[in-house]
Design an enzyme around this catalytic site. Structure first.
Site, PDB file in Angstrom:
ATOM      1  N   VAL A   1       0.827  -1.217   0.000  1.00 49.00           N
ATOM      2  CA  VAL A   1       0.000   0.000   0.000  1.00 49.00           C
ATOM      3  C   VAL A   1       0.860   1.264   0.000  1.00 49.00           C
ATOM      4  CG1 VAL A   1      -2.042  -1.042   1.045  1.00 49.00           C
ATOM      5  CG2 VAL A   1      -0.254  -0.103   2.523  1.00 49.00           C
TER       6      VAL A   1
ATOM      7  N   LEU B   1     -10.911  -0.875   7.479  1.00 45.96           N
ATOM      8  CA  LEU B   1     -11.045  -1.543   8.768  1.00 45.96           C
ATOM      9  C   LEU B   1     -10.245  -0.804   9.819  1.00 45.96           C
ATOM     10  CD1 LEU B   1     -10.789  -5.317   7.808  1.00 45.96           C
ATOM     11  CD2 LEU B   1     -12.743  -3.759   7.664  1.00 45.96           C
TER      12      LEU B   1
ATOM     13  N   LYS C   1      -8.306   0.466  19.281  1.00 49.29           N
ATOM     14  CA  LYS C   1      -7.098   1.164  19.720  1.00 49.29           C
ATOM     15  C   LYS C   1      -6.962   2.555  19.105  1.00 49.29           C
ATOM     16  CE  LYS C   1      -4.521  -3.020  20.868  1.00 49.29           C
ATOM     17  NZ  LYS C   1      -5.724  -3.885  20.843  1.00 49.29           N
TER      18      LYS C   1
ATOM     19  N   LYS D   1      -3.882   4.584  13.303  1.00 48.06           N
ATOM     20  CA  LYS D   1      -5.201   4.161  12.847  1.00 48.06           C
ATOM     21  C   LYS D   1      -6.232   5.275  13.027  1.00 48.06           C
ATOM     22  CE  LYS D   1      -6.219   0.845  11.270  1.00 48.06           C
ATOM     23  NZ  LYS D   1      -6.214   0.486   9.814  1.00 48.06           N
TER      24      LYS D   1
ATOM     25  N   VAL E   1      -4.343 -13.143  21.461  1.00 49.77           N
ATOM     26  CA  VAL E   1      -3.912 -13.802  22.693  1.00 49.77           C
ATOM     27  C   VAL E   1      -4.288 -15.285  22.734  1.00 49.77           C
ATOM     28  CG1 VAL E   1      -5.990 -13.275  24.047  1.00 49.77           C
ATOM     29  CG2 VAL E   1      -3.780 -13.481  25.205  1.00 49.77           C
TER      30      VAL E   1
END
Length: 325
Positions: free
Chosen positions: A61, A122, A126, A138, A174
């Site tokens: 990208v 998307l 966070k 983000k 996790v």
């Protein structure tokens, strides 16, 4: 997305694999997988038996020219490519910015040049009140995609964002870490804190939500599925209740609880039984007509929606989810 050409950036990841399965069932005309890892592309080709509806583009990208080529004749773009690991972004800040922010700009510009119909980016919890670089990049990416609706001119291209929490059993989550400890019979699970909580969604639910949002997006919205929360300690106990929990403390850039929208966001937030929708705070030059989901109403209370102020799955419910993986 039926009879549409869909491009997925970062398409060889967990999300891209699951989305491709759904798109083939829906009847997409063509699926373009855009990613930079040739080995993962080869593995994905095998997984889907060299399906003739799937095309694989090696690219990054960060490379706007390659994106331009990949987006030719594409109807819908799902932007999933990102540097996602918190600790990697902290130690490689320039690289995180190049991929997560500059890459987002490149996706936007390529979509505009190719007059793509819809772009869904998307995002992550966070990005809300970020304390780490990944979240900050983000957040910047989200802002770019929302503001891109002011750059369309006479084009019909629309940009929206889907934000959700931790994806069950996705790569790097996790659950695989706990399962690895269990398989190696280490006798304990490492957890940051027994009080730590996270929003939780299955990969299947995340993909279906993105598909549904693509149908009704007007441009500029942030869509958020309603998700339960889990205590990380309960997640560990669901895998093996006899294992000891070893608290290792919060890592660099980690939060005890995550947020899915802020107090400020809540001023523009609507909801129904399945989702939240955050309207854009900016006014667009070209106002889009929203086809809001049924029974969507503005929330009355202004609050910071965090993972500790939510409906929780109990250990039995978590165990039932884990049995599917």
């Amino acid at each position: 997305m039926k009879n549409k050409v869909v491009l997925i950036t970062g398409g060889t990841g967990s999300f891209g694999n699951e989305m491709s399965s759904h798109l083939l069932k829906i009847g997409a005309k063509k699926i373009v997988i855009f990613s930079r890892d040739e080995f993962k592309q080869a593995e994905m080709k095998k997984k889907f038996n060299n399906n003739k509806k799937m095309r694989f583009f090696i690219g990054d990208v960060r490379d706007r020219n390659r994106l331009d080529m990949a987006m030719m004749d594409v109807d819908i773009v799902i932007h999933a490519a990102a540097l996602k690991r918190v600790e990697v972004a902290e130690y490689n800040p320039f690289e995180a910015v190049k991929t997560n922010i500059n890459g987002a700009q490149n996706v936007i510009e390529a979509a505009l040049r190719n007059e793509v119909d819809k772009v869904i980016a998307l995002s992550t919890d966070k990005a809300v009140n970020p304390i780490n670089l990944y979240g900050a990049t983000k957040l910047a990416s989200d802002k770019l995609f929302i503001s891109a609706n002011n750059l369309v001119g006479k084009k019909e291209t629309r940009f929206s964002v889907v934000r959700y929490g931790n994806v069950l059993a996705s790569r790097g989550s996790v659950v695989p870490i706990f399962l690895n400890h269990f398989e190696q019979k280490k006798g304990y699970f490492p957890i940051t804190s027994k009080f730590a909580t996270r929003f939780w969604i299955t990969l299947n639910s995340a993909v279906k939500f993105v598909i549904n949002c693509s149908k009704d997006m007007g441009g500029g919205e942030i869509f958020i599925p309603k998700m339960p929360s889990v205590y990380i300690s309960d997640l560990a106990k669901a895998i093996n209740k006899n294992y000891r929990l070893k608290e290792i403390g919060l890592g660099q850039g980690e939060k005890l609880h995550e947020s899915i929208f802020s107090v400020r966001d809540s001023e523009n937030t609507y909801e129904n039984k399945n989702m939240f929708l955050i309207e854009p705070d900016i006014k667009f030059y070209k106002k889009k007509k929203y086809r809001y989901f049924k029974n969507l109403k503005k929330i009355k209370r202004k609050f910071d929606y965090t993972s500790d102020k939510n409906i929780f799955l109990n250990i039995k419910e978590i165990t039932n989810y884990l049995k599917k993986f």
